[in-house]
Scaffold this motif. Structure first.
Motif, PDB file in Angstrom:
ATOM      1  N   GLU A 104      13.309  11.956   7.124  1.00  0.00           N
ATOM      2  CA  GLU A 104      13.669  10.750   6.373  1.00  0.00           C
ATOM      3  C   GLU A 104      13.540   9.547   7.308  1.00  0.00           C
ATOM      4  O   GLU A 104      13.942   9.604   8.470  1.00  0.00           O
ATOM      5  N   GLU A 117      18.887   1.385   5.106  1.00  0.00           N
ATOM      6  CA  GLU A 117      18.081   1.535   3.893  1.00  0.00           C
ATOM      7  C   GLU A 117      17.095   2.692   4.050  1.00  0.00           C
ATOM      8  O   GLU A 117      16.328   2.751   5.000  1.00  0.00           O
ATOM      9  N   SER A 118      17.118   3.618   3.103  1.00  0.00           N
ATOM     10  CA  SER A 118      16.188   4.738   3.129  1.00  0.00           C
ATOM     11  C   SER A 118      14.833   4.284   2.599  1.00  0.00           C
ATOM     12  O   SER A 118      14.740   3.716   1.507  1.00  0.00           O
ATOM     13  N   GLY A 173      12.100   6.527   2.598  1.00  0.00           N
ATOM     14  CA  GLY A 173      11.397   7.713   2.120  1.00  0.00           C
ATOM     15  C   GLY A 173      11.230   8.722   3.240  1.00  0.00           C
ATOM     16  O   GLY A 173      11.970   8.712   4.223  1.00  0.00           O
ATOM     17  N   HIS A 230       6.412   7.975   2.261  1.00  0.00           N
ATOM     18  CA  HIS A 230       6.446   7.824   0.800  1.00  0.00           C
ATOM     19  C   HIS A 230       7.888   7.773   0.343  1.00  0.00           C
ATOM     20  O   HIS A 230       8.706   8.598   0.747  1.00  0.00           O
ATOM     21  N   GLY A 231       8.184   6.787  -0.498  1.00  0.00           N
ATOM     22  CA  GLY A 231       9.537   6.627  -1.024  1.00  0.00           C
ATOM     23  C   GLY A 231       9.532   5.706  -2.220  1.00  0.00           C
ATOM     24  O   GLY A 231       8.480   5.452  -2.827  1.00  0.00           O
ATOM     25  N   GLU A 232      10.686   5.161  -2.574  1.00  0.00           N
ATOM     26  CA  GLU A 232      10.819   4.290  -3.749  1.00  0.00           C
ATOM     27  C   GLU A 232       9.975   3.027  -3.636  1.00  0.00           C
ATOM     28  O   GLU A 232       9.560   2.464  -4.635  1.00  0.00           O
ATOM     29  N   ARG A 233       9.722   2.560  -2.443  1.00  0.00           N
ATOM     30  CA  ARG A 233       8.897   1.363  -2.238  1.00  0.00           C
ATOM     31  C   ARG A 233       7.402   1.683  -2.267  1.00  0.00           C
ATOM     32  O   ARG A 233       6.577   0.815  -2.041  1.00  0.00           O
ATOM     33  N   GLY A 234       7.051   2.942  -2.484  1.00  0.00           N
ATOM     34  CA  GLY A 234       5.660   3.362  -2.443  1.00  0.00           C
ATOM     35  C   GLY A 234       5.316   3.848  -1.043  1.00  0.00           C
ATOM     36  O   GLY A 234       6.163   4.375  -0.327  1.00  0.00           O
ATOM     37  N   SER A 276       5.552  -3.855  -0.041  1.00  0.00           N
ATOM     38  CA  SER A 276       5.989  -2.743  -0.891  1.00  0.00           C
ATOM     39  C   SER A 276       6.503  -3.295  -2.207  1.00  0.00           C
ATOM     40  O   SER A 276       7.024  -4.404  -2.276  1.00  0.00           O
TER      41      SER A 276
END
Length: 192
Positions: free
Chosen positions: A127, A134-135, A137, A154-158, A191
């Motif tokens: 992670e 702030e995570s 991804g 890769h995460g919520e922000r793309g 992002s």
């Protein structure tokens, strides 16, 4: 006598044997190299080494190939690859089928280049969080374009590309499965 196909008729192709590459080492082991192909006739192997110094494939080092403990008898650099000879493998016939196999070392035996060296497979799945918590991804790939590695997150922000440089990567904690970063100005602005 074999038949010759008519002109313009495609020749039948021999079926290819697909190579299944081990995705990762066994639990408790670290992948230190991958077999590329046999070399010469006396059981030597051309291997891709996963660390710049190749400390884990030097003469006398124990390694595991297909789960069997071997000892490196000889090792020499050949361009970007290494040519090695392992105990118990003395003919080309014994090594012809080893393409793509991992050379592993016990986790407790691995010699790291320095205290801040990591193998790529160790980073995949970690992670990534900012210093403020702030995570972003997880790391899904590590690119090696030149001067420094780049973590593909890769995460919520793309998709976010994180340069693996000291001013960005603050901490890598394998036990906590986490990488703490301080983003460069503008790094997260693109992002969604």
């Amino acid at each position: 006598m074999s038949e010759t196909p008519a002109p313009g008729t495609p020749r039948p192709q021999r079926p290819r044997n697909p190579v299944t590459l081990p995705a990762e080492p066994r639990p408790g082991y670290t992948a230190v190299a991958r077999v590329l192909r046999p070399h010469a006739l006396r059981g030597e192997l051309r291997v891709e080494v996963f660390s710049p110094t190749a400390r884990n494939i030097q003469r006398g080092r124990p390694v595991y190939l297909q789960g069997i403990r071997r000892v490196v008898e000889r090792a020499r650099q050949a361009g970007d690859d290494w040519i090695i000879k392992l105990s118990g493998l003395d003919t080309r016939t014994q090594v012809e089928h080893l393409h793509g196999e991992l050379l592993e070392a016990l986790d407790s035996d691995v010699l790291r280049d320095d205290s801040e060296s990591y193998f790529i497979y160790e980073l995949i799945g970690l992670e990534v969080v900012t210093a403020s918590g702030e995570s972003l991804g997880t790391i899904v790939d590590v690119l090696q374009p030149g001067a420094n590695d780049v973590y593909v997150v890769h995460g919520e922000r793309g998709e976010i590309l994180v340069p693996a440089i000291g001013q960005v990567v603050r901490e890598i904690n394998l036990g906590a499965r986490r990488v703490v970063i301080t983003p460069l100005p503008g790094m997260l602005d693109e992002s969604p």
